[in-house]
Design a protein around this motif. Structure first.
Motif, PDB file in Angstrom:
ATOM      1  N   LYS A  67      -0.199  21.989   3.240  1.00 19.55           N
ATOM      2  CA  LYS A  67       0.900  23.016   3.631  1.00 19.55           C
ATOM      3  C   LYS A  67       2.340  22.132   3.920  1.00 19.55           C
ATOM      4  CE  LYS A  67      -2.208  26.231   5.936  1.00 19.55           C
ATOM      5  NZ  LYS A  67      -2.783  26.743   7.219  1.00 19.55           N
ATOM      6  N   THR A  68       1.956  20.955   4.503  1.00 17.53           N
ATOM      7  CA  THR A  68       3.383  20.176   4.696  1.00 17.53           C
ATOM      8  C   THR A  68       3.777  19.236   3.674  1.00 17.53           C
ATOM      9  OG1 THR A  68       2.276  18.306   5.788  1.00 17.53           O
ATOM     10  CG2 THR A  68       2.590  20.530   7.168  1.00 17.53           C
ATOM     11  N   THR A  69       4.866  18.743   3.950  1.00 17.74           N
ATOM     12  CA  THR A  69       5.403  17.747   2.811  1.00 17.74           C
ATOM     13  C   THR A  69       4.484  16.420   2.756  1.00 17.74           C
ATOM     14  OG1 THR A  69       7.906  18.545   3.008  1.00 17.74           O
ATOM     15  CG2 THR A  69       7.340  16.390   2.147  1.00 17.74           C
ATOM     16  N   GLY A  71      13.382   1.352  -0.452  1.00 14.24           N
ATOM     17  CA  GLY A  71      13.145   2.755  -0.591  1.00 14.24           C
ATOM     18  C   GLY A  71      14.431   3.709  -0.081  1.00 14.24           C
ATOM     19  N   ILE A  72      14.816   3.182   1.318  1.00 13.35           N
ATOM     20  CA  ILE A  72      15.999   3.883   1.983  1.00 13.35           C
ATOM     21  C   ILE A  72      17.367   3.785   1.295  1.00 13.35           C
ATOM     22  CG2 ILE A  72      17.256   4.105   4.063  1.00 13.35           C
ATOM     23  CD1 ILE A  72      14.561   3.266   5.450  1.00 13.35           C
ATOM     24  N   VAL A  73      17.538   2.584   0.648  1.00 15.73           N
ATOM     25  CA  VAL A  73      19.063   2.441   0.530  1.00 15.73           C
ATOM     26  C   VAL A  73      19.090   2.650  -1.212  1.00 15.73           C
ATOM     27  CG1 VAL A  73      20.986   0.464  -0.069  1.00 15.73           C
ATOM     28  CG2 VAL A  73      19.348   0.523   1.960  1.00 15.73           C
ATOM     29  N   LEU A 100      18.740   7.987  -4.783  1.00 13.54           N
ATOM     30  CA  LEU A 100      18.418   8.328  -6.286  1.00 13.54           C
ATOM     31  C   LEU A 100      17.490   9.592  -6.291  1.00 13.54           C
ATOM     32  CD1 LEU A 100      18.241   4.793  -7.880  1.00 13.54           C
ATOM     33  CD2 LEU A 100      20.314   6.461  -8.158  1.00 13.54           C
ATOM     34  N   ALA A 101      16.452   9.585  -5.584  1.00 12.16           N
ATOM     35  CA  ALA A 101      15.562  10.871  -5.828  1.00 12.16           C
ATOM     36  C   ALA A 101      16.305  12.116  -5.265  1.00 12.16           C
ATOM     37  CB  ALA A 101      14.271  10.476  -5.042  1.00 12.16           C
ATOM     38  N   LEU A 102      17.103  12.061  -4.265  1.00 10.49           N
ATOM     39  CA  LEU A 102      18.144  13.108  -3.937  1.00 10.49           C
ATOM     40  C   LEU A 102      19.068  13.841  -4.857  1.00 10.49           C
ATOM     41  CD1 LEU A 102      18.964  12.178  -0.241  1.00 10.49           C
ATOM     42  CD2 LEU A 102      17.077  13.917  -0.652  1.00 10.49           C
ATOM     43  N   LEU A 103      19.166  13.091  -5.893  1.00 11.34           N
ATOM     44  CA  LEU A 103      19.919  13.499  -7.233  1.00 11.34           C
ATOM     45  C   LEU A 103      19.114  14.170  -8.153  1.00 11.34           C
ATOM     46  CD1 LEU A 103      22.560  10.387  -7.433  1.00 11.34           C
ATOM     47  CD2 LEU A 103      22.836  12.706  -6.182  1.00 11.34           C
ATOM     48  N   THR A 104      18.123  13.925  -8.052  1.00  8.02           N
ATOM     49  CA  THR A 104      17.231  14.515  -9.298  1.00  8.02           C
ATOM     50  C   THR A 104      16.722  16.173  -8.831  1.00  8.02           C
ATOM     51  OG1 THR A 104      15.035  14.085  -8.126  1.00  8.02           O
ATOM     52  CG2 THR A 104      15.958  12.268  -9.458  1.00  8.02           C
ATOM     53  N   LEU A 116      11.348  13.348  -1.311  1.00  6.90           N
ATOM     54  CA  LEU A 116      10.980  12.378  -0.061  1.00  6.90           C
ATOM     55  C   LEU A 116      10.035  11.310  -0.118  1.00  6.90           C
ATOM     56  CD1 LEU A 116      11.167  15.509   2.559  1.00  6.90           C
ATOM     57  CD2 LEU A 116      12.906  13.835   1.936  1.00  6.90           C
ATOM     58  N   TRP A 117       9.484  11.008  -1.384  1.00 11.32           N
ATOM     59  CA  TRP A 117       8.490   9.995  -1.328  1.00 11.32           C
ATOM     60  C   TRP A 117       8.964   8.767  -1.045  1.00 11.32           C
ATOM     61  CZ3 TRP A 117       4.016   8.078  -0.769  1.00 11.32           C
ATOM     62  CH2 TRP A 117       3.849   6.600  -1.541  1.00 11.32           C
ATOM     63  N   PRO A 118      10.192   8.120  -1.655  1.00  5.47           N
ATOM     64  CA  PRO A 118      10.554   6.782  -1.428  1.00  5.47           C
ATOM     65  C   PRO A 118      10.746   6.794   0.313  1.00  5.47           C
ATOM     66  CG  PRO A 118      11.787   7.752  -3.003  1.00  5.47           C
ATOM     67  CD  PRO A 118      11.065   8.920  -2.421  1.00  5.47           C
ATOM     68  N   LEU A 119      11.350   7.625   1.081  1.00  2.72           N
ATOM     69  CA  LEU A 119      11.410   7.786   2.469  1.00  2.72           C
ATOM     70  C   LEU A 119      10.096   7.514   2.959  1.00  2.72           C
ATOM     71  CD1 LEU A 119      13.475   7.761   4.930  1.00  2.72           C
ATOM     72  CD2 LEU A 119      13.181  10.232   4.826  1.00  2.72           C
ATOM     73  N   ALA A 120       9.136   8.307   2.920  1.00  3.49           N
ATOM     74  CA  ALA A 120       7.637   8.234   3.227  1.00  3.49           C
ATOM     75  C   ALA A 120       7.002   6.964   2.912  1.00  3.49           C
ATOM     76  CB  ALA A 120       6.872   9.542   2.647  1.00  3.49           C
ATOM     77  N   ASP A 121       7.365   6.254   2.057  1.00  2.85           N
ATOM     78  CA  ASP A 121       6.782   5.027   1.569  1.00  2.85           C
ATOM     79  C   ASP A 121       7.433   4.029   2.444  1.00  2.85           C
ATOM     80  OD1 ASP A 121       5.147   3.393  -0.114  1.00  2.85           O
ATOM     81  OD2 ASP A 121       7.237   2.512  -0.673  1.00  2.85           O
ATOM     82  N   ALA A 122       8.735   4.297   2.702  1.00  4.54           N
ATOM     83  CA  ALA A 122       9.334   3.185   3.811  1.00  4.54           C
ATOM     84  C   ALA A 122       8.789   3.182   5.166  1.00  4.54           C
ATOM     85  CB  ALA A 122      10.803   3.449   3.600  1.00  4.54           C
ATOM     86  N   VAL A 123       8.727   4.572   5.617  1.00  5.42           N
ATOM     87  CA  VAL A 123       8.154   4.750   6.994  1.00  5.42           C
ATOM     88  C   VAL A 123       6.897   4.153   7.089  1.00  5.42           C
ATOM     89  CG1 VAL A 123       7.409   6.509   8.576  1.00  5.42           C
ATOM     90  CG2 VAL A 123       9.559   6.852   7.263  1.00  5.42           C
ATOM     91  N   ALA A 124       5.908   4.562   6.055  1.00  2.00           N
ATOM     92  CA  ALA A 124       4.570   3.789   6.048  1.00  2.00           C
ATOM     93  C   ALA A 124       4.743   2.570   6.019  1.00  2.00           C
ATOM     94  CB  ALA A 124       3.640   4.459   4.722  1.00  2.00           C
TER      95      ALA A 124
END
Length: 304
Positions: free
Chosen positions: A126-128, A256-258, A263-267, A275-283
């Motif tokens: 259900k969630t991202t 991931g963040i910088v 770049l992913a947001l532009l796709t 949002l995967w690069p952000l999630a990977d950075a958080v993890a």
């Protein structure tokens, strides 16, 4: 011969999930007179034990004095009457043929096989956060042969009681009790196999906060496991290792963040993919903080 099975469930404040778990266990195709359900409680205060007593009177409840899922599993195993121990978590839901499939699988192999892990699938998408497969508990080491350690993840596994008792049960101090048990079983000459037809649905982290909390906890657990088995997993207590982990985390988080996230947001990818690069950075950051917590605790203890 129909084997008597003891299903052991560690439980701590699981009022929101234990009912669905127990309902799935009461609906098994395996003959009900040939299995028992044991909830090993870790001091719950949310009313889940009252719920169990009211709605599932056949379920046995035992109390684990020491805190932690490993200690709770040991309390359940100690009370078990079965020669086979089926393991599931309080936030899981079992397929109706779960017990029958695990029993059939362990009957087909020799006594050298001490444990069999079943298929672990996501409970929800259900969630991202729930879309990110890298954060699922999924029996990956058995399914794909990945990792240095072969073990049956305890949200879905069956164990022979004899080898479990020879090993002294789970090491409740580890966090990754199932991985630790797998290492000890293999060192003792036992094997661990996989039964893909035995299916359990497992709740994975569903929010950013849960992802961070789980990954920080796992970072500390990984440190403890490597500390116990440096010959397998490397010397995590070496300051040079700590520095390498720190630098790798900086590279992964900043990259991931910088770079990757913008770049992913532009796709035109879907939201989880963007949002995967952000999630990977958080993890990565959470995992490092857990590692650092355990490393600092180790340094303090070694100076006393």
């Amino acid at each position: 011969m129909t084997h008597y099975v003891s299903v052991v469930i560690p439980c701590y404040n699981a009022a929101n999930t234990i009912g669905e778990c127990l309902s799935s266990l009461e609906a098994q195709t395996y003959p009900r007179e040939f299995y028992e359900i044991i909830v090993a409680d870790n001091g719950s205060t949310d009313g889940c034990l009252d719920l169990i007593r009211q709605k599932f009177p056949q379920v046995r409840i035992v109390q684990a004095v020491q805190k932690g899922s490993g200690y709770a599993r040991n309390a359940g195993i100690e009370a078990a009457e079965g020669q086979l121990i089926a393991s599931i978590d309080a936030d899981c839901v079992a397929d109706s043929k779960w017990i029958a499939t695990l029993v059939e699988a362990i009957e087909r192999v020799s006594d050298e096989v001490a444990a069999i892990g079943g298929m672990i699938e996501p409970y929800s998408y259900k969630t991202t956060i729930e879309h990110f497969e890298d954060f699922w508990i999924k029996q990956e080491n058995l399914r794909q042969g990945k990792g240095l350690v072969r073990y049956a993840e305890t949200p879905n596994a069956i164990f022979r009681i004899g080898p479990l008792r020879v090993m002294g049960g789970f090491d409740g101090t580890m966090g990754f009790d199932d991985a630790d048990l797998g290492i000890r079983l293999q060192k003792a000459g036992f094997r661990i196999e996989f039964a893909p037809g035995a299916i359990v649905k497992h709740r994975n982290p569903s929010t950013w906060h849960e992802l961070f909390r789980h990954r920080r906890k796992y970072g500390a657990f990984n440190f403890k496991l490597a500390q116990k088995y440096p010959e397998l997993l490397g010397d995590v207590t070496d300051p040079r290792t700590a520095r390498r982990v720190q630098l790798e985390t900086i590279r992964r988080v900043c990259g991931g963040i910088v770079i990757k996230f913008p770049l992913a947001l532009l796709t035109k990818w879907d939201k989880p993919s963007r949002l995967w690069p952000l999630a990977d950075a958080v993890a990565a950051l959470a995992n490092y903080l857990g590692y650092r917590d355990a490393y600092v605790a180790f340094q303090r203890s070694s100076h006393h």
